[in-house]
Design a protein around this motif. Structure first.
Motif, PDB file in Angstrom:
ATOM      1  N   PRO A 198       4.707   2.936  12.318  1.00 19.55           N
ATOM      2  CA  PRO A 198       5.587   1.761  12.230  1.00 19.55           C
ATOM      3  C   PRO A 198       6.855   2.006  11.414  1.00 19.55           C
ATOM      4  CG  PRO A 198       3.635   1.454  10.873  1.00 19.55           C
ATOM      5  CD  PRO A 198       3.403   2.679  11.693  1.00 19.55           C
ATOM      6  N   PHE A 199       6.779   2.895  10.436  1.00 19.82           N
ATOM      7  CA  PHE A 199       7.950   3.186   9.611  1.00 19.82           C
ATOM      8  C   PHE A 199       9.054   3.844  10.437  1.00 19.82           C
ATOM      9  CE2 PHE A 199       4.825   2.571   6.305  1.00 19.82           C
ATOM     10  CZ  PHE A 199       5.554   2.073   5.231  1.00 19.82           C
ATOM     11  N   LYS A 200       8.669   4.663  11.400  1.00 19.82           N
ATOM     12  CA  LYS A 200       9.667   5.345  12.221  1.00 19.82           C
ATOM     13  C   LYS A 200      10.506   4.358  13.030  1.00 19.82           C
ATOM     14  CE  LYS A 200       7.586   9.935  12.716  1.00 19.82           C
ATOM     15  NZ  LYS A 200       7.037  10.932  13.646  1.00 19.82           N
ATOM     16  N   PHE A 201       9.940   3.189  13.281  1.00 19.70           N
ATOM     17  CA  PHE A 201      10.638   2.179  14.072  1.00 19.70           C
ATOM     18  C   PHE A 201      11.149   1.028  13.208  1.00 19.70           C
ATOM     19  CE2 PHE A 201       7.948   4.519  16.943  1.00 19.70           C
ATOM     20  CZ  PHE A 201       8.800   4.760  18.009  1.00 19.70           C
ATOM     21  N   GLY A 202      11.193   1.254  11.883  1.00 19.76           N
ATOM     22  CA  GLY A 202      11.715   0.244  10.982  1.00 19.76           C
ATOM     23  C   GLY A 202      10.795  -0.946  10.802  1.00 19.76           C
ATOM     24  N   LEU A 203       9.517  -0.765  11.101  1.00 18.74           N
ATOM     25  CA  LEU A 203       8.561  -1.865  11.033  1.00 18.74           C
ATOM     26  C   LEU A 203       7.526  -1.679   9.928  1.00 18.74           C
ATOM     27  CD1 LEU A 203       7.936  -2.268  14.877  1.00 18.74           C
ATOM     28  CD2 LEU A 203       9.475  -3.616  13.431  1.00 18.74           C
ATOM     29  N   GLY A 204       7.688  -0.637   9.129  1.00 21.09           N
ATOM     30  CA  GLY A 204       6.717  -0.358   8.077  1.00 21.09           C
ATOM     31  C   GLY A 204       7.036  -1.092   6.794  1.00 21.09           C
ATOM     32  N   GLY A 205       6.044  -1.177   5.933  1.00 21.56           N
ATOM     33  CA  GLY A 205       6.242  -1.820   4.644  1.00 21.56           C
ATOM     34  C   GLY A 205       4.973  -1.806   3.826  1.00 21.56           C
ATOM     35  N   PRO A 206       5.031  -2.299   2.610  1.00 17.03           N
ATOM     36  CA  PRO A 206       3.844  -2.314   1.748  1.00 17.03           C
ATOM     37  C   PRO A 206       2.752  -3.220   2.302  1.00 17.03           C
ATOM     38  CG  PRO A 206       5.653  -3.549   0.757  1.00 17.03           C
ATOM     39  CD  PRO A 206       6.217  -2.854   1.948  1.00 17.03           C
ATOM     40  N   ILE A 207       1.536  -2.928   1.873  1.00 19.42           N
ATOM     41  CA  ILE A 207       0.375  -3.728   2.282  1.00 19.42           C
ATOM     42  C   ILE A 207       0.085  -4.758   1.201  1.00 19.42           C
ATOM     43  CG2 ILE A 207      -2.098  -3.654   2.770  1.00 19.42           C
ATOM     44  CD1 ILE A 207      -1.628  -0.822   3.901  1.00 19.42           C
ATOM     45  N   GLY A 208      -0.020  -6.015   1.607  1.00 16.49           N
ATOM     46  CA  GLY A 208      -0.271  -7.088   0.645  1.00 16.49           C
ATOM     47  C   GLY A 208       0.838  -7.172  -0.376  1.00 16.49           C
ATOM     48  N   SER A 209       0.463  -7.248  -1.653  1.00 14.62           N
ATOM     49  CA  SER A 209       1.460  -7.321  -2.724  1.00 14.62           C
ATOM     50  C   SER A 209       2.198  -6.007  -2.914  1.00 14.62           C
ATOM     51  CB  SER A 209       0.783  -7.704  -4.047  1.00 14.62           C
ATOM     52  OG  SER A 209      -0.034  -6.629  -4.506  1.00 14.62           O
ATOM     53  N   GLY A 210       1.572  -4.912  -2.473  1.00 16.93           N
ATOM     54  CA  GLY A 210       2.157  -3.591  -2.662  1.00 16.93           C
ATOM     55  C   GLY A 210       1.970  -3.040  -4.061  1.00 16.93           C
TER      56      GLY A 210
ATOM     57  N   THR B  47       2.718   3.112  -6.753  1.00 17.74           N
ATOM     58  CA  THR B  47       2.103   1.963  -6.099  1.00 17.74           C
ATOM     59  C   THR B  47       2.307   2.072  -4.591  1.00 17.74           C
ATOM     60  OG1 THR B  47       4.098   0.610  -6.211  1.00 17.74           O
ATOM     61  CG2 THR B  47       2.576   0.484  -8.098  1.00 17.74           C
ATOM     62  N   ASN B  48       1.608   1.239  -3.857  1.00 15.79           N
ATOM     63  CA  ASN B  48       1.776   1.209  -2.400  1.00 15.79           C
ATOM     64  C   ASN B  48       3.216   0.843  -2.025  1.00 15.79           C
ATOM     65  OD1 ASN B  48       1.602  -0.710   0.246  1.00 15.79           O
ATOM     66  ND2 ASN B  48       0.172   0.997   0.399  1.00 15.79           N
ATOM     67  N   GLU B  49       3.819  -0.046  -2.797  1.00 15.29           N
ATOM     68  CA  GLU B  49       5.202  -0.427  -2.537  1.00 15.29           C
ATOM     69  C   GLU B  49       6.146   0.754  -2.762  1.00 15.29           C
ATOM     70  OE1 GLU B  49       8.190  -4.083  -3.674  1.00 15.29           O
ATOM     71  OE2 GLU B  49       6.898  -3.290  -5.264  1.00 15.29           O
ATOM     72  N   GLU B  50       5.932   1.510  -3.825  1.00  8.02           N
ATOM     73  CA  GLU B  50       6.771   2.671  -4.103  1.00  8.02           C
ATOM     74  C   GLU B  50       6.608   3.739  -3.033  1.00  8.02           C
ATOM     75  OE1 GLU B  50       6.972   2.462  -8.992  1.00  8.02           O
ATOM     76  OE2 GLU B  50       5.182   3.269  -8.008  1.00  8.02           O
ATOM     77  N   PHE B  51       5.379   3.922  -2.576  1.00  8.05           N
ATOM     78  CA  PHE B  51       5.147   4.854  -1.465  1.00  8.05           C
ATOM     79  C   PHE B  51       5.903   4.398  -0.225  1.00  8.05           C
ATOM     80  CE2 PHE B  51       2.793   5.245   2.524  1.00  8.05           C
ATOM     81  CZ  PHE B  51       2.852   6.615   2.720  1.00  8.05           C
ATOM     82  N   SER B  52       5.814   3.106   0.097  1.00 10.04           N
ATOM     83  CA  SER B  52       6.460   2.568   1.303  1.00 10.04           C
ATOM     84  C   SER B  52       7.973   2.742   1.234  1.00 10.04           C
ATOM     85  CB  SER B  52       6.105   1.087   1.469  1.00 10.04           C
ATOM     86  OG  SER B  52       4.704   0.919   1.612  1.00 10.04           O
ATOM     87  N   LYS B  53       8.555   2.446   0.084  1.00 10.15           N
ATOM     88  CA  LYS B  53      10.001   2.619  -0.076  1.00 10.15           C
ATOM     89  C   LYS B  53      10.395   4.090   0.030  1.00 10.15           C
ATOM     90  CE  LYS B  53      10.909  -1.547  -2.815  1.00 10.15           C
ATOM     91  NZ  LYS B  53      11.321  -2.092  -4.142  1.00 10.15           N
ATOM     92  N   GLY B  54       9.549   4.971  -0.526  1.00  9.44           N
ATOM     93  CA  GLY B  54       9.821   6.402  -0.438  1.00  9.44           C
ATOM     94  C   GLY B  54       9.786   6.898   0.996  1.00  9.44           C
ATOM     95  N   LEU B  55       8.808   6.415   1.778  1.00 10.13           N
ATOM     96  CA  LEU B  55       8.704   6.836   3.175  1.00 10.13           C
ATOM     97  C   LEU B  55       9.882   6.302   3.977  1.00 10.13           C
ATOM     98  CD1 LEU B  55       7.143   8.338   5.308  1.00 10.13           C
ATOM     99  CD2 LEU B  55       5.650   6.346   5.587  1.00 10.13           C
ATOM    100  N   GLY B  56      10.274   5.059   3.710  1.00  8.55           N
ATOM    101  CA  GLY B  56      11.452   4.520   4.377  1.00  8.55           C
ATOM    102  C   GLY B  56      12.704   5.319   4.056  1.00  8.55           C
ATOM    103  N   GLN B  57      12.836   5.732   2.800  1.00 14.09           N
ATOM    104  CA  GLN B  57      13.991   6.536   2.381  1.00 14.09           C
ATOM    105  C   GLN B  57      14.037   7.866   3.113  1.00 14.09           C
ATOM    106  OE1 GLN B  57      14.353   7.034  -1.911  1.00 14.09           O
ATOM    107  NE2 GLN B  57      15.466   8.960  -1.676  1.00 14.09           N
ATOM    108  N   VAL B  58      12.884   8.525   3.205  1.00 12.87           N
ATOM    109  CA  VAL B  58      12.814   9.829   3.858  1.00 12.87           C
ATOM    110  C   VAL B  58      13.124   9.710   5.353  1.00 12.87           C
ATOM    111  CG1 VAL B  58      11.216  11.683   4.518  1.00 12.87           C
ATOM    112  CG2 VAL B  58      11.244  10.843   2.176  1.00 12.87           C
ATOM    113  N   LEU B  59      12.671   8.634   5.972  1.00 13.92           N
ATOM    114  CA  LEU B  59      12.883   8.435   7.408  1.00 13.92           C
ATOM    115  C   LEU B  59      14.211   7.741   7.717  1.00 13.92           C
ATOM    116  CD1 LEU B  59       9.294   7.251   8.460  1.00 13.92           C
ATOM    117  CD2 LEU B  59      10.298   9.521   8.748  1.00 13.92           C
TER     118      LEU B  59
END
Length: 325
Positions: free
Chosen positions: A181-193, A230-242
């Motif tokens: 989902p991140f590759k298509f701009g649809l990814g994000g943290p789970i719950g509160s993150g 955190t899950n939120e930091e991971f999600s932001k990092g993956l979005g940054q890389v992609l």
């Protein structure tokens, strides 16, 4: 290559394959345990009937079915337990009965052995085996590690190491499921993150297992990076890389509906640190989540589904540039 053989159960898997390559680069001869005979292999039947081959320096047990792949029915729970405990016990028994036991017995385990408590920090000194199993993940890990215990008269001769593996980032494994989902701009943290995300790269977890094979290490090693996020930091990092926006989040109730009893594995998380791993002398290659994700994503390849979606978008003249185009 006297005394440089390593016998691996689960050597064809995600971590096992990486470990095999790491050990070969270090000059070891790798023997994988397989259901069928072949070059560079021994069979499980041969282990059960004839024991550990001669001149083996270390035995590694990495077998285990994917814990997230299917719904946890009673049948599936039995499969998850048996896929870990049975091969580990076979190897432990073979080592115990060996006239020339190996120098080391290194077994897989997982960070699922720690409870989900965001207020606490866990390292290898936490008495995980002495605590009641609050959930099925803890139960699996406790039984897995106990299956790898050797009798006292053998454990004094054979180093026993349990590597508690975190979320492994590499070409395959958990990242291949999370990245779509991140590759298509649809990814994000789970719950509160805000739940902790104890990660490690594939090359570091292979490195830790190899470290345990080579060096005078005993006991538990946490296979997680010291750079916990955190899950939120991971999600932001993956979005940054992609190069994708991370503006959405996945509601916790959606994960509960999708994964049911398994959902806590992604909606909850503990702060877990590799204290003994570092003290034992292992030097991590990857401690920054963004750099680690860059390495892992570069190793990855687009799936058939991703290729199909891109083809359809091209056919409809959709002007979106994807990372794998």
């Amino acid at each position: 290559m006297s005394g440089r053989k390593v016998l691996i159960g689960g050597g064809s898997g995600f971590i096992g394959s990486a470990l095999g390559e790491t050990l070969k680069r270090k000059g070891f001869e790798v023997l994988n345990i397989s259901r069928s005979a072949g070059s560079g292999k021994v069979t499980w039947s041969e282990i059960k009937e004839g024991g550990i081959p001669s001149d083996v320096h270390a035995v590694v047990s990495l077998s285990g079915a994917n814990i997230m792949e299917k719904k946890w029915t009673e049948e599936r729970k039995k499969e998850l337990l048996d896929s870990r405990i049975t091969p580990t016990k076979i190897l432990a028994d073979a080592i115990s009965n060996s006239k020339e036991p190996p120098k080391a017995f290194v077994t897989g385990s997982a960070i699922g052995i720690y409870p989900s408590d965001p207020s606490l920090t866990f390292d290898e000194t936490y008495p995980a085996l002495e605590k009641p199993a609050e959930n099925f993940a803890i139960e699996i890990c406790q039984q897995w590690e106990k299956a790898g215990e050797l009798p006292n008269n053998i454990s004094s001769k054979v180093r026993t190491v349990h590597v508690r593996t975190g979320i492994v980032l590499g070409d395959g494994g958990a990242l291949s499921q999370m990245i779509f989902p991140f590759k298509f701009g649809l990814g994000g943290p789970i719950g509160s993150g805000q739940q902790w995300f104890p990660w490690i790269t594939l090359r570091d977890i292979a490195g830790i297992f190899a470290h345990a094979v080579e060096n005078d290490v005993n006991g538990v090693l946490n296979g997680v990076s010291p750079g916990i996020v955190t899950n939120e930091e991971f999600s932001k990092g993956l979005g940054q890389v992609l190069h994708r926006p991370v503006i959405l989040s996945v509601p916790e109730f959606a994960m509960n509906m999708l994964y049911q009893e398994r959902a806590f594995l992604v909606t909850e998380g503990s702060k877990i640190l590799p204290k003994r791993t570092i003290e034992s002398g292992y030097q991590f290659k990857d401690t920054n989540i963004v750099d680690a994700l860059k390495w892992a994503v570069e190793k990855g390849k687009p799936t058939d589904l991703e290729k199909t979606i891109v083809t359809k978008l091209k056919e409809t003249n959709c002007k979106i540039k994807f990372i794998f185009l």
